[in-house]
Write a protein that holds these residues in place. Structure first.
Motif, mmCIF file in Angstrom:
data_model
loop_
_atom_site.group_PDB
_atom_site.id
_atom_site.type_symbol
_atom_site.label_atom_id
_atom_site.label_comp_id
_atom_site.label_asym_id
_atom_site.label_seq_id
_atom_site.Cartn_x
_atom_site.Cartn_y
_atom_site.Cartn_z
ATOM 1 N N ILE A 103 0.857 -1.203 0.000
ATOM 2 C CA ILE A 103 0.000 0.000 0.000
ATOM 3 C C ILE A 103 0.890 1.249 0.000
ATOM 4 O O ILE A 103 0.631 2.214 -0.721
ATOM 5 C CB ILE A 103 -0.950 -0.005 1.232
ATOM 6 N N PHE A 104 1.952 1.196 0.803
ATOM 7 C CA PHE A 104 2.896 2.321 0.912
ATOM 8 C C PHE A 104 3.381 2.717 -0.486
ATOM 9 O O PHE A 104 3.267 3.883 -0.908
ATOM 10 C CB PHE A 104 4.090 1.864 1.766
ATOM 11 N N ALA A 105 3.898 1.750 -1.225
ATOM 12 C CA ALA A 105 4.483 2.049 -2.540
ATOM 13 C C ALA A 105 3.422 2.563 -3.511
ATOM 14 O O ALA A 105 3.642 3.540 -4.242
ATOM 15 C CB ALA A 105 5.151 0.796 -3.098
ATOM 16 N N ARG A 106 2.257 1.930 -3.515
ATOM 17 C CA ARG A 106 1.236 2.299 -4.509
ATOM 18 C C ARG A 106 0.502 3.578 -4.140
ATOM 19 O O ARG A 106 0.239 4.414 -4.999
ATOM 20 C CB ARG A 106 0.242 1.158 -4.678
ATOM 21 N N GLN A 133 -4.813 6.650 -11.700
ATOM 22 C CA GLN A 133 -6.047 5.902 -12.026
ATOM 23 C C GLN A 133 -5.779 4.402 -12.077
ATOM 24 O O GLN A 133 -6.554 3.589 -11.587
ATOM 25 C CB GLN A 133 -6.609 6.366 -13.376
ATOM 26 N N GLY A 134 -4.648 4.039 -12.683
ATOM 27 C CA GLY A 134 -4.324 2.622 -12.855
ATOM 28 C C GLY A 134 -4.074 1.908 -11.536
ATOM 29 O O GLY A 134 -4.349 0.721 -11.398
ATOM 30 N N LEU A 135 -3.526 2.649 -10.549
ATOM 31 C CA LEU A 135 -3.155 1.993 -9.287
ATOM 32 C C LEU A 135 -4.244 2.049 -8.229
ATOM 33 O O LEU A 135 -4.207 1.292 -7.250
ATOM 34 C CB LEU A 135 -1.887 2.649 -8.722
ATOM 35 N N GLN A 136 -5.218 2.956 -8.423
ATOM 36 C CA GLN A 136 -6.217 3.179 -7.367
ATOM 37 C C GLN A 136 -6.944 1.889 -6.958
ATOM 38 O O GLN A 136 -7.146 1.617 -5.781
ATOM 39 C CB GLN A 136 -7.225 4.247 -7.811
#
Ligand SMILES: N[C@@H](CCC(=O)N[C@@H](CS)C(=O)NCC(=O)O)C(=O)O
Length: 206
Positions: A103-106, A133-136
């Motif tokens: 979660i930290f990285a994204r 948008q892609g990582l949400q």
């Protein structure tokens, strides 16, 4: 040991909160990130990618990466245990910590590539909204996974704080303070956990 750190940087906070929870004092050298001290020739000898935190070990070598620093200190000072006491506790603490690290990285990328304050505060940073948008969706899924794992426990991996709490709190604190981010209402247990953890002495140190 000596810790090269920066008070407000989330990766450095991860280590600072861990050390405070653990009750360990290590000599700290504050690196002025705004003045770009981390890119000076002297600092690059310690960490060639020019980032904090870095731990100078007693043999004179330098260890980068907050997760590795935490695990190294944990091996040097196993008590009180911050990765769980039993084999099963350690496995669960590591599982929650890995999810928190993901979660930290994204989330860091989602916030950097979408938040309106970034262009003002970091004019050299180019935002690509598609990255956010892609990582949400995966951030939402991982948060939900952690929400399920915490269940009715006081801490992310059980009845005692572990490295998972240090990792996730350091991220959330920055997200709340720098980006006005709030954990979603679909994560009431994590929201309650954040409210509890932020009153701990380890979270109040600067
Ligand atoms: N994966 C590294 C990330 C280190 C990192 O990104 N540090 C940031 C502060 S949180 C930094 O030093 N930024 C200054 C820069 O990039 O110039 C870790 O966990 O230690």
């Amino acid at each position: 040991m000596k810790l090269f750190t920066a008070k407000t940087a989330p990766s450095a906070r991860r280590v600072a909160i861990y050390l405070a929870e653990k009750g360990i004092e290590i000599e700290r050298i504050e690196v002025n990130l705004l003045a770009k001290e981390q890119k000076s020739a002297d600092f690059l000898k310690k960490n060639p990618i020019g980032k904090v935190p870095v731990l100078e070990l007693d043999d004179g070598t330098f260890l980068p990466e907050s997760a590795a620093i935490v695990e190294y200190v944990e091996e040097v000072h196993p008590n009180p245990p911050m990765i769980g006491k039993t084999l099963e506790e350690r496995a669960h603490a590591r599982a929650s910590e890995r999810i928190a690290s993901d979660i930290f990285a994204r989330m860091a990328l989602v916030l950097l590539h979408s938040h309106p304050s970034v262009p003002k505060n970091r004019p050299d940073f180019i935002q690509f909204p598609q990255i956010a948008q892609g990582l949400q969706q995966s951030v939402t899924q991982l948060l939900q996974q952690l929400e399920t794992r915490i269940a009715d426990r006081l801490f992310l991996a059980g009845r005692h704080p572990t490295i998972a709490d240090c990792t996730f709190f350091a991220l959330m604190e920055t997200a709340y303070m720098s980006f006005d981010y709030e954990l979603p209402e679909s994560c009431p247990r994590l929201r309650a956990w954040y409210g509890r953890f932020k009153t701990r002495p380890s979270a109040l140190i600067v």
